[in-house]
Design a protein around this motif. Structure first.
Motif, short mmCIF file in Angstrom:
data_model
loop_
_atom_site.label_atom_id
_atom_site.label_comp_id
_atom_site.label_asym_id
_atom_site.label_seq_id
_atom_site.Cartn_x
_atom_site.Cartn_y
_atom_site.Cartn_z
N GLU A 22 0.81 -1.23 0.00
CA GLU A 22 0.00 0.00 0.00
C GLU A 22 0.84 1.28 0.00
OE1 GLU A 22 -3.87 -1.97 2.23
OE2 GLU A 22 -2.52 -0.68 3.37
N ILE A 23 2.07 1.19 0.54
CA ILE A 23 2.88 2.42 0.58
C ILE A 23 3.90 2.48 -0.57
CG2 ILE A 23 2.66 2.74 3.07
CD1 ILE A 23 5.57 1.65 3.30
N THR A 24 3.98 1.42 -1.36
CA THR A 24 5.01 1.37 -2.40
C THR A 24 4.46 1.95 -3.71
OG1 THR A 24 5.95 -0.60 -1.40
CG2 THR A 24 6.61 -0.14 -3.66
N THR A 25 5.14 3.00 -4.20
CA THR A 25 4.67 3.63 -5.45
C THR A 25 5.68 3.54 -6.57
OG1 THR A 25 5.60 5.79 -4.89
CG2 THR A 25 3.35 5.32 -4.10
N GLN A 26 6.90 3.08 -6.28
CA GLN A 26 7.92 3.04 -7.32
C GLN A 26 8.95 1.97 -6.96
OE1 GLN A 26 9.16 7.21 -5.99
NE2 GLN A 26 11.07 6.41 -6.83
N PRO A 27 9.86 1.61 -7.89
CA PRO A 27 10.82 0.53 -7.61
C PRO A 27 11.82 0.92 -6.53
CG PRO A 27 10.61 0.90 -9.97
CD PRO A 27 9.92 2.05 -9.29
N TRP A 28 12.11 -0.05 -5.65
CA TRP A 28 13.14 0.12 -4.62
C TRP A 28 13.97 -1.15 -4.53
CZ3 TRP A 28 13.46 4.97 -3.64
CH2 TRP A 28 12.33 5.77 -3.53
N THR A 29 15.27 -0.97 -4.32
CA THR A 29 16.17 -2.12 -4.18
C THR A 29 16.78 -2.07 -2.78
OG1 THR A 29 16.66 -2.10 -6.53
CG2 THR A 29 18.22 -3.25 -5.11
N ASP A 224 9.74 -9.91 11.49
CA ASP A 224 10.84 -8.95 11.67
C ASP A 224 11.24 -8.34 10.33
OD1 ASP A 224 11.50 -9.16 14.45
OD2 ASP A 224 12.47 -11.09 14.07
N ILE A 225 11.49 -9.21 9.38
CA ILE A 225 12.03 -8.76 8.09
C ILE A 225 11.01 -7.89 7.35
CG2 ILE A 225 12.79 -9.58 5.81
CD1 ILE A 225 14.07 -11.98 7.37
N LEU A 226 9.75 -8.31 7.41
CA LEU A 226 8.71 -7.49 6.75
C LEU A 226 8.56 -6.14 7.44
CD1 LEU A 226 6.27 -10.42 6.06
CD2 LEU A 226 7.16 -8.88 4.32
N GLN A 227 8.66 -6.12 8.77
CA GLN A 227 8.60 -4.83 9.48
C GLN A 227 9.79 -3.95 9.10
OE1 GLN A 227 8.35 -5.76 13.67
NE2 GLN A 227 6.15 -5.36 13.72
N GLY A 228 10.98 -4.59 9.03
CA GLY A 228 12.18 -3.84 8.63
C GLY A 228 12.02 -3.25 7.24
N LEU A 229 11.47 -4.05 6.33
CA LEU A 229 11.25 -3.55 4.97
C LEU A 229 10.23 -2.41 4.96
CD1 LEU A 229 11.18 -6.98 3.10
CD2 LEU A 229 12.86 -5.15 2.77
N TYR A 230 9.19 -2.56 5.76
CA TYR A 230 8.17 -1.49 5.82
C TYR A 230 8.81 -0.17 6.26
CZ TYR A 230 3.96 1.09 6.96
OH TYR A 230 2.98 2.05 6.99
N HIS A 231 9.60 -0.24 7.35
CA HIS A 231 10.25 0.98 7.85
C HIS A 231 11.19 1.58 6.79
CE1 HIS A 231 8.52 0.73 11.76
NE2 HIS A 231 9.12 -0.40 12.08
N CYS A 232 11.88 0.72 6.07
CA CYS A 232 12.82 1.19 5.05
C CYS A 232 12.07 1.86 3.89
CB CYS A 232 13.62 -0.03 4.56
SG CYS A 232 15.18 0.38 3.83
N ILE A 233 11.03 1.19 3.39
CA ILE A 233 10.29 1.71 2.23
C ILE A 233 9.51 2.96 2.61
CG2 ILE A 233 8.44 1.17 0.58
CD1 ILE A 233 9.52 -1.78 0.75
N GLU A 234 8.99 2.96 3.82
CA GLU A 234 8.27 4.15 4.30
C GLU A 234 9.18 5.39 4.22
OE1 GLU A 234 7.33 4.13 8.48
OE2 GLU A 234 5.32 4.91 8.07
N GLN A 235 10.42 5.22 4.63
CA GLN A 235 11.37 6.34 4.56
C GLN A 235 11.68 6.72 3.12
OE1 GLN A 235 14.79 6.80 7.05
NE2 GLN A 235 14.26 5.01 8.27
N LEU A 236 11.89 5.70 2.29
CA LEU A 236 12.23 5.98 0.89
C LEU A 236 11.09 6.71 0.18
CD1 LEU A 236 13.94 2.56 0.07
CD2 LEU A 236 15.07 4.80 0.06
N GLU A 237 9.86 6.33 0.50
CA GLU A 237 8.71 6.95 -0.15
C GLU A 237 8.45 8.36 0.36
OE1 GLU A 237 6.58 5.99 -2.52
OE2 GLU A 237 7.23 3.93 -2.90
#
Ligand code: SF4
Length: 380
Positions: A22-29, A224-237
């Motif tokens: 839901e928070i991802t709007t573009q490609p992230w690596t 854990d990993i999904l939460q970590g990814l959420y926090h990372c992508i939230e910042q990137l977005e």
């Protein structure tokens, strides 16, 4: 089991994956540093739960994988002497050196023993006073404190037939090497929770500032990993606020880390440059014994047994590119054909934390066909 079961909750994992979508709007690596995280991702299919915009790449956090061939060859040279008992963790025995591995010389009679703790080596040394007991110590800041304790106790108790062949490495310089490479495509990191449990995360804060990249200290279970990814992508977005260092693994990690373990490491080790297998020398990325511990330094004590000009190994193994996130295991032409867990050409196929072993074990023929990245993704 508390702190494990709730982090393997399938419904919670699905909800986290949906929240990421839901928070991802573009490609992230995003790169997970630790091989333990890589195994969780592949084992539980976390990458397949993510929206297709999110690409996970696997970092150099497998200690066995990054141990250079020259050190394997040195371990083999030392272990080949009849008065030596060489001890190490089990994964190290099958890692290829230039032309053999430790298991093959064990089969020919070398006394090579698997231990679960470096402290076991002190007992072996005391029980075998006529032998030289050498611990081949590999690992990141997670295993280095136990190795430091063994060397410290050996000195305190004057156990002089024990020594350390040190191959300990540090995570932050490796991350900086990846970030400063022209090939770098990492936009966010999941840092390894167990390393930060020992070291804290102050060493990572300058990387966030210098490279303007989010780093999230993350655990090892699926949630854990999904939460970590959420926090990372939230910042990137969120482009309006500065990126920061987040700590998802707060049930284990404090900012300052374990000061007792750090003090012990500091007493015994000093920071040195270290060569990483497949990557090359990374400044300040290793831990070597301080001069006070020279008697317990196997490389110095047994220097006459070590080839000063080892042959340069040519190999088709692309582990360096995999550990820098440039390629994935199924991009290697040898994956699953000439290189398998039974006949490994490189360390990532041997180690329980190696990316190639994870893909082979959990994805099998799907990986061999290179269909993984285009395959079964869950759409939200
Ligand atoms: S599949 Fe084998 S040869 Fe290829 S990168 Fe992995 S370990 Fe190396």
């Amino acid at each position: 089991m508390k702190f494990v079961d709730e982090y393997r909750d399938a419904q919670l994992a699905q909800r986290m994956a949906k929240a990421i979508a839901e928070i991802t709007t573009q490609p992230w690596t995003i790169m997970e540093i630790c091989g333990g995280q890589t195994h969780s991702i592949i084992k539980y299919g976390i990458d397949q739960l993510l929206p297709e915009e999110v690409t996970l790449i696997h970092g150099p956090g497998c200690p066995v994988c990054v141990t250079p061939v020259t050190l394997i060859d040195r371990a083999i040279a030392i272990a080949s002497h009849p008065q030596v008992i060489l001890c190490s963790f089990g994964d190290m025995l099958r890692v290829p050196g230039t032309d053999k591995d430790l298991l093959s010389i064990k089969a020919k009679g070398a006394d090579i023993r698997i231990v679960y703790s470096p402290l076991d080596c002190l007992k072996i040394a005391q029980a075998n006073p006529e032998s030289e007991v050498v611990f081949f110590g590999v690992g990141f800041e997670t295993t280095a404190p136990a190795t430091a304790l063994a060397v410290y106790q050996a000195k305190q108790q004057q156990i002089r037939n024990f020594s350390l062949l040190a191959s300990h490495v540090r995570v932050p310089p490796a991350m900086e090497a990846i970030l400063s490479s022209p090939q770098c495509r990492v936009q966010g990191f999941l840092a390894a929770g167990h390393v930060c449990t020992v070291m804290g995360y102050t060493e990572y804060e300058p990387l966030v500032d210098k490279y303007q990249i989010p780093i999230v200290v993350t655990g090892f279970e699926p949630v854990d990993i999904l939460q970590g990814l959420y926090h990372c992508i939230e910042q990137l977005e969120n482009k309006t606020e500065a990126v920061t260092l987040d700590n998802q693994y707060s049930r284990s990690v404090r900012r300052e880390g374990n000061l007792g373990a750090q003090n012990l490491m500091h007493q015994v080790f000093e920071v040195v440059s270290r060569t990483w297998r497949g990557i090359g020398e990374i400044p300040d990325s290793g831990l070597g014994l301080r001069a006070d511990y020279v008697h317990w330094d196997a490389e110095k004590r047994f220097a006459d047994w070590i080839d000063p000009n080892p042959p340069v190994l040519t190999t088709e193994c692309i582990s360096g590119e995999i550990m820098q996130g440039v390629k994935k295991p199924h991009d290697c032409p040898a994956f699953g054909t000439r290189c398998t867990p039974e006949h490994p050409l490189g360390a990532p196929m041997v180690s329980s934390e190696g990316a190639c072993a994870a893909y082979y074990r959990y994805r099998g023929i799907e990986s061999i066909n290179g269909r993984l990245a285009r395959g079964v993704r869950v759409r939200h």
